[in-house]
Scaffold this motif. Structure first.
Motif, mmCIF file in Angstrom:
data_model
loop_
_atom_site.group_PDB
_atom_site.id
_atom_site.type_symbol
_atom_site.label_atom_id
_atom_site.label_comp_id
_atom_site.label_asym_id
_atom_site.label_seq_id
_atom_site.Cartn_x
_atom_site.Cartn_y
_atom_site.Cartn_z
ATOM 1 N N ILE A 83 0.641 -1.051 0.139
ATOM 2 C CA ILE A 83 -0.196 0.123 -0.056
ATOM 3 C C ILE A 83 0.890 1.258 -0.002
ATOM 4 N N ILE A 114 -2.392 -1.596 9.382
ATOM 5 C CA ILE A 114 -2.458 -2.461 7.900
ATOM 6 C C ILE A 114 -2.443 -3.775 8.602
ATOM 7 N N LYS A 152 -4.602 -4.996 4.006
ATOM 8 C CA LYS A 152 -5.854 -3.829 3.878
ATOM 9 C C LYS A 152 -5.564 -2.914 5.164
ATOM 10 N N HIS A 153 -6.021 -1.696 4.808
ATOM 11 C CA HIS A 153 -5.883 -0.742 6.028
ATOM 12 C C HIS A 153 -7.123 -0.500 6.889
ATOM 13 N N TYR A 154 -7.014 -0.195 8.186
ATOM 14 C CA TYR A 154 -8.011 0.136 9.001
ATOM 15 C C TYR A 154 -7.725 1.313 9.799
#
Ligand SMILES: *Cc1c(COP(=O)(O)O)cnc(C)c1O
Length: 425
Positions: free
Chosen positions: A8, A393, A397-399
């Protein structure tokens, strides 16, 4: 090319969540935790010190991997309870526990309150009696021994932490006299940022000896020994990583031998910084660049108000955390910069004479190794900027795990008194 974590681009995250921003790489946290667990005997249980990173999702990740929880405030306790932690896996420690905190520990029947004074012990006993429950207590001992190798030594010195070893052994009868308290063992914390495996092993040997002596002289069964921890990470160029394999090889037999003699004793280690420091990056954006008297200054949107630790922990000489220009990765194109934040104080310098790939306005600057003692150990309210966003991450996926403070968060807590009161005289 821009810098990426798990594929990312950081520039995407900066765009989506704004800057300044903390990014935690969940893969790195998992790797470090699992490497530690696989090298150290299973008889040593790992408690994550929430003090080092109190974010509930960071904790939740560690919990999912098998970490237990060491907390030091009511909110940290609520954090781990909110993450559905079994109270059996929680210990509460700290020199200034309030009545409310002790009450909550007792009501939730956490595994142990680590008690730091005789006055506290008396209070725990009283509260347990009122709540009609028994309190499990480990005594934090401030030992007579100390050993070089910790950047912030705790043992052998006058400290507000724990009860001095001499005082413990002079007052064994008193210690056992509290009717609603079960003394289950001891805890010793020798200091932080230890980078030498031998120091950790020697500390452990000393602590285990002390625990045996404590058990023999009190006649109490040793249910719990907490050897503290203090595992460090290198921040500066003259420091080296702990060798976890070597630590495992040396420490495991010490623990296993002890477990052979005391099969019913639970052994614990508290680990904060080591588990999370490397996973974190603090990202700020360059608002301005200027020269002053031949020195380059870059002025970013987040400085010591977000990352106080970068100022230099426990050292008199200013040394820099590892830093990178995340926007320009050309390592042949280097200049030297002072990296500062937006505060109106000359102390708002997070890096001095840092070599970075040439910086332009709008570039993103990353401070590495920033996953421990970040926002929570910084003066986030200075100039009313508030605390930065935090992103975790995981699996590509990033949160968002903490939203950025806005003005309402800060002004909303203040109370505007009516102007009339200023004109009363
Ligand atoms: C701060 C602290 C820890 C965590 O220390 P790290 O260096 O972050 O691992 C553990 N135990 C006690 C008693 C502490 O005060």
């Amino acid at each position: 090319m821009v810098y990426e974590i798990q594929g990312i681009p950081i520039s995407d995250l900066a765009e989506k969540y704004g800057t300044p921003l903390y990014i935690y790489d969940g893969q790195e946290i998992s790797n470090i935790f699992l490497e530690l667990k696989s090298n150290i005997t299973k008889h040593l249980e790992v408690f994550f010190s929430l003090k080092s990173n109190p974010n509930i999702s960071v904790y939740n990740l560690l919990k999912s991997l098998g970490a237990k929880a060491e907390v030091s405030s009511l909110t940290e306790l609520k954090t781990v309870l909110m993450a559905n932690t079994d109270p059996e896996n929680i210990i509460f420690l700290g020199p200034g526990k309030s009545e409310e905190e002790i009450t909550s520990c007792i009501d939730h029947s956490i595994y142990a309150i680590v008690c730091e004074s005789f006055q506290e012990l008396e209070l725990i006993n009283k509260i347990a009696s009122i709540r009609k429950k028994r309190a499990r207590v480990a005594i934090r001992v401030n030992p007579t021994f100390s050993i070089k190798g910790s950047r912030l030594a705790m043992g052998g010195k006058p400290r507000q932490f724990g009860i001095d070893e001499e005082i413990v052994f002079q007052n064994l009868a008193l210690l056992k006299s509290y009717e609603n308290v079960d003394i289950i063992g001891i805890q010793v914390y020798m200091g932080t940022r230890i980078l030498d495996e031998n120091v950790i092993c020697q500390n452990t040997i000393n602590i285990l000896k002390l625990a045996v002596r404590f058990s023999e002289q009190t006649g109490l069964a040793l249910q719990f020994v907490d050897i503290g921890g203090g595992l460090g990470v290198p921040y500066f160029s003259n420091e080296e990583d702990l060798n976890i394999q070597k630590l495992g090889e040396q420490l495991s037999p010490i623990i296993n031998d002890f477990k052979d003699s005391f099969p019913n004793t639970k052994l614990a280690m508290e680990v904060g910084r080591y588990l999370v420091a490397k996973s974190g990056m603090f990202v700020s954006k360059v608002n301005y660049i200027k020269k002053s008297r031949e020195e380059n200054f870059i002025i970013t949107d987040g400085g010591t108000n977000c990352h106080m630790a970068a100022v230099g922990i426990g050292s008199f000489v200013k040394r820099n955390f590892p830093m990178k220009n995340l926007t320009n990765l050309d390592e042949a194109d280097i200049d030297t910069y002072n990296v500062t934040g937006p505060l109106c104080t000359p102390n708002d310098v997070v890096g001095k004479n840092v070599e970075l790939s040439k910086v332009q306005r709008g570039d993103l600057i990353g401070i590495l190794q920033s996953g421990a003692y970040g926002p929570s150990a910084s003066p986030g309210l200075f100039l009313s900027h508030g605390f930065p966003a935090e992103v975790l991450i995981h699996s590509g996926k990033h949160y968002l795990v903490r939203r950025r403070d806005n003005s309402e968060d800060i002004i909303g807590k203040q109370i505007l008194v009516n102007e009339k009161i200023f004109h009363l005289v």
